[in-house]
Design a protein around this motif. Structure first.
Motif, PDB file in Angstrom:
ATOM      1  N   VAL A  55       0.832  -1.202   0.000  1.00  0.00           N
ATOM      2  CA  VAL A  55       0.000   0.000   0.000  1.00  0.00           C
ATOM      3  C   VAL A  55       0.867   1.253   0.000  1.00  0.00           C
ATOM      4  O   VAL A  55       0.589   2.229  -0.712  1.00  0.00           O
ATOM      5  CB  VAL A  55      -0.962  -0.006   1.206  1.00  0.00           C
ATOM      6  CG1 VAL A  55      -1.688   1.331   1.319  1.00  0.00           C
ATOM      7  CG2 VAL A  55      -1.971  -1.135   1.091  1.00  0.00           C
ATOM      8  N   ASN A  56       1.939   1.241   0.797  1.00  0.00           N
ATOM      9  CA  ASN A  56       2.835   2.399   0.827  1.00  0.00           C
ATOM     10  C   ASN A  56       3.500   2.620  -0.532  1.00  0.00           C
ATOM     11  O   ASN A  56       3.678   3.766  -0.975  1.00  0.00           O
ATOM     12  CB  ASN A  56       3.899   2.210   1.907  1.00  0.00           C
ATOM     13  CG  ASN A  56       3.367   2.469   3.296  1.00  0.00           C
ATOM     14  OD1 ASN A  56       2.218   2.895   3.444  1.00  0.00           O
ATOM     15  ND2 ASN A  56       4.174   2.228   4.309  1.00  0.00           N
ATOM     16  N   ALA A  57       3.881   1.527  -1.190  1.00  0.00           N
ATOM     17  CA  ALA A  57       4.485   1.655  -2.523  1.00  0.00           C
ATOM     18  C   ALA A  57       3.468   2.222  -3.510  1.00  0.00           C
ATOM     19  O   ALA A  57       3.801   3.085  -4.347  1.00  0.00           O
ATOM     20  CB  ALA A  57       4.978   0.291  -2.997  1.00  0.00           C
ATOM     21  N   ALA A  58       2.213   1.764  -3.396  1.00  0.00           N
ATOM     22  CA  ALA A  58       1.165   2.264  -4.284  1.00  0.00           C
ATOM     23  C   ALA A  58       0.914   3.750  -4.039  1.00  0.00           C
ATOM     24  O   ALA A  58       0.714   4.534  -4.982  1.00  0.00           O
ATOM     25  CB  ALA A  58      -0.124   1.465  -4.065  1.00  0.00           C
ATOM     26  N   ILE A  59       0.939   4.154  -2.751  1.00  0.00           N
ATOM     27  CA  ILE A  59       0.757   5.575  -2.414  1.00  0.00           C
ATOM     28  C   ILE A  59       1.867   6.414  -3.041  1.00  0.00           C
ATOM     29  O   ILE A  59       1.620   7.484  -3.614  1.00  0.00           O
ATOM     30  CB  ILE A  59       0.739   5.754  -0.878  1.00  0.00           C
ATOM     31  CG1 ILE A  59      -0.565   5.186  -0.302  1.00  0.00           C
ATOM     32  CG2 ILE A  59       0.877   7.226  -0.498  1.00  0.00           C
ATOM     33  CD1 ILE A  59      -0.596   5.190   1.215  1.00  0.00           C
TER      34      ILE A  59
ATOM     35  N   ILE B 117      -4.675   9.219   3.791  1.00  0.00           N
ATOM     36  CA  ILE B 117      -5.984   8.872   4.372  1.00  0.00           C
ATOM     37  C   ILE B 117      -6.589   7.675   3.638  1.00  0.00           C
ATOM     38  O   ILE B 117      -7.080   6.721   4.247  1.00  0.00           O
ATOM     39  CB  ILE B 117      -6.935  10.078   4.310  1.00  0.00           C
ATOM     40  CG1 ILE B 117      -6.420  11.205   5.214  1.00  0.00           C
ATOM     41  CG2 ILE B 117      -8.354   9.677   4.724  1.00  0.00           C
ATOM     42  CD1 ILE B 117      -7.180  12.509   5.075  1.00  0.00           C
ATOM     43  N   GLY B 118      -6.536   7.739   2.297  1.00  0.00           N
ATOM     44  CA  GLY B 118      -7.057   6.613   1.517  1.00  0.00           C
ATOM     45  C   GLY B 118      -6.268   5.343   1.763  1.00  0.00           C
ATOM     46  O   GLY B 118      -6.839   4.253   1.859  1.00  0.00           O
ATOM     47  N   GLY B 119      -4.957   5.478   1.904  1.00  0.00           N
ATOM     48  CA  GLY B 119      -4.120   4.305   2.162  1.00  0.00           C
ATOM     49  C   GLY B 119      -4.436   3.656   3.495  1.00  0.00           C
ATOM     50  O   GLY B 119      -4.464   2.428   3.604  1.00  0.00           O
ATOM     51  N   ASP B 120      -4.668   4.493   4.521  1.00  0.00           N
ATOM     52  CA  ASP B 120      -5.040   3.942   5.841  1.00  0.00           C
ATOM     53  C   ASP B 120      -6.337   3.158   5.753  1.00  0.00           C
ATOM     54  O   ASP B 120      -6.485   2.094   6.365  1.00  0.00           O
ATOM     55  CB  ASP B 120      -5.184   5.073   6.859  1.00  0.00           C
ATOM     56  CG  ASP B 120      -3.837   5.586   7.334  1.00  0.00           C
ATOM     57  OD1 ASP B 120      -2.851   4.847   7.180  1.00  0.00           O
ATOM     58  OD2 ASP B 120      -3.772   6.711   7.857  1.00  0.00           O
TER      59      ASP B 120
END
Length: 463
Positions: A13-17, A54-57
């Protein structure tokens, strides 16, 4: 498995962000940068980054819940999860043995051997060849003597320690002098985190069962009521916690050594605090057992913010004790100092009070009952209500032993003018002084007569 996959979700998810941030920022950045102010150029990527975080969380949370359900509720680990959930509401060895049979043996197909190493005594064994085998027990005794350190371990086909789950044919726990062995051919399919949860819950069960056994033994065999009262008091907070934006104080005066009143304060996070105060019907050992049961049940429930579920779990635990005509009234309040609110359930308690500043002095607002008695009848529908809080509010929660004190004319303390006036004039003080003012008023009001019930109070100053 769970921790590894959770870490992968976090990294993915962090990589996608990061990728989305670069792509979207590039697309939205104006081509002629010099024509725009520096603050505008900084604000565009900043807003994008915050929105993506926010979306990633949200995505991480949803994926984590889905992963947890998949592993702990649908896979083979679900058997250990069911056992752990049942174990939380076990209070004696008989309760524990029933869960061994219902979950580990019947559902999971495991074999169980439970041994007291100090007494060299078999507490429980499954009725199968493995757990009943004398040679198996002798081998385990040689391999894992009384001095074996506490913790959880995996065992292999030769009944020795093994490091990797893929080679395990079972696992065992050492808690004090007791060893619990569980043999299962598909041990390698259990999530490693479930072993930690199992061990922690089993340790809590041992502590809980010892306390209840101690209460029963003290009452039935020695009649040393003061020792029973001291054990009971150990369930209550020894001192009030220090909590940001809240000041707390409590008063506890049992009519006899053993009381049915209880209270607790549990800080959930930096802004949320759970308050509990209740009263068990009757006095003596049964009341003490219920009181300890309620406080302990609240502590072991994972989601303490779900007040309705908390009440229903307490109700179920009391009914499972099968103590005739025993029930409790209680108040649960969840204070959020960031939102300045209190969500609450009042299960037939003497109405708690909220005192708020007003131009003409403090106004008193009662929090009326919104649930029935707990532990004896069907709870029915429960409504969690919410109360807005303001800086300087004083909250008073008390058992009916306070409000039902009478003067010589038979007028109850809770409805008297002098009590209401004391509330308003003392609400500006700190909680301990506020309670002391009420306590000093009691002998004046009833002429120093003997009280007829336990008196317990908790005062909370907001802000």
């Amino acid at each position: 498995m769970y921790k590894t996959r959770k870490r992968l979700i976090f990294l993915s998810v962090n990589a996608a962000i990061l990728i989305l941030f670069i792509v979207i920022s590039t697309m939205l950045m104006p081509e002629r940068i010099k024509e725009y102010s520096f603050s505008l150029l900084i604000s565009i990527p900043s807003v994008i980054f915050v929105l993506l975080l926010i979306g990633g969380d949200t995505v991480r949370s949803a994926l984590d819940k889905r992963l947890r359900r998949k592993i702990f509720e649908k896979g083979e680990t679900r058997y250990l999860t069911r056992f752990i959930n049942r174990l939380r509401f076990c209070y004696s060895l008989d309760d524990l043995y029933k869960v061994f049979a219902d979950v580990l043996e019947k559902e999971a197909g495991c074999s169980v051997l439970f041994v007291d190493r100090e007494k060299n005594y078999i507490l429980y064994n499954s009725p199968d060849r493995l757990a009943s085998s004398r040679s198996v027990r002798d081998t385990l005794e040689r391999n894992f003597p009384l001095s074996w350190p506490e913790g959880s371990y995996l065992i292999d086909d030769s009944l020795g320690i093994v490091s990797h789950a893929k080679d395990a044919r079972g696992f065992f726990f050492v808690c004090g002098t007791q060893h619990l062995f569980i043999f299962c051919r598909y041990t390698k399919l259990f999530d490693a985190d479930a072993f930690r949860q199992f061990y922690e819950e089993f340790s809590r069960f041992q502590s809980r069962s010892r306390t209840i056994a101690s209460l029963t033994e003290i009452s039935d065999l020695t009649k040393e009521w003061q020792l029973l009262a001291d054990t009971q008091r150990s369930f209550l907070p020894q001192k009030m916690p220090s909590i940001r934006k809240l000041k707390l104080a409590a008063y506890y005066k049992p009519l006899i050594n053993v009381s049915g009143d209880y209270y607790s304060v549990l800080q959930i996070d930096k802004s949320k605090t759970l308050l509990l105060l209740g009263d068990v019907s009757g006095k003596g050992l049964a009341a003490a057992l219920i009181m300890g049961l309620v406080v302990n049940t609240l502590k072991i429930i994972d989601d303490k913010e779900d007040l309705e579920s908390v009440i229903r779990e307490i109700d179920r635990a009391i009914k499972n004790m099968k103590l005739q005509d025993k029930y409790t009234v209680l108040f649960l309040g969840l204070i959020d100092t960031d939102k300045m609110t209190m969500r609450y359930i009042n299960a037939s308690m003497s109405d708690p009070l909220v005192l708020s500043r007003a131009p003409d002095g403090y106004k008193v607002k009662a929090l009326a009952s919104n649930a029935s008695l707990v532990g004896i009848i069907d709870l029915g529908d429960i409504t969690v209500e919410e109360r807005r809080l303001y800086r300087g509010d004083m909250i008073l929660i008390a058992s009916d032993g306070l409000s039902e004190i009478m003067d010589s004319n038979g007028i109850q303390f809770g409805s008297s003018d002098v009590f209401q006036e004391t509330l308003r004039t003392s609400a500006d003080k700190m909680p301990e002084e506020f309670i002391n003012d009420i306590v000093r008023l009691i002998p004046e009001y009833n002429g120093g007569a003997r009280l007829h019930d336990d008196v317990t109070m908790m005062a909370v100053k907001v802000g």
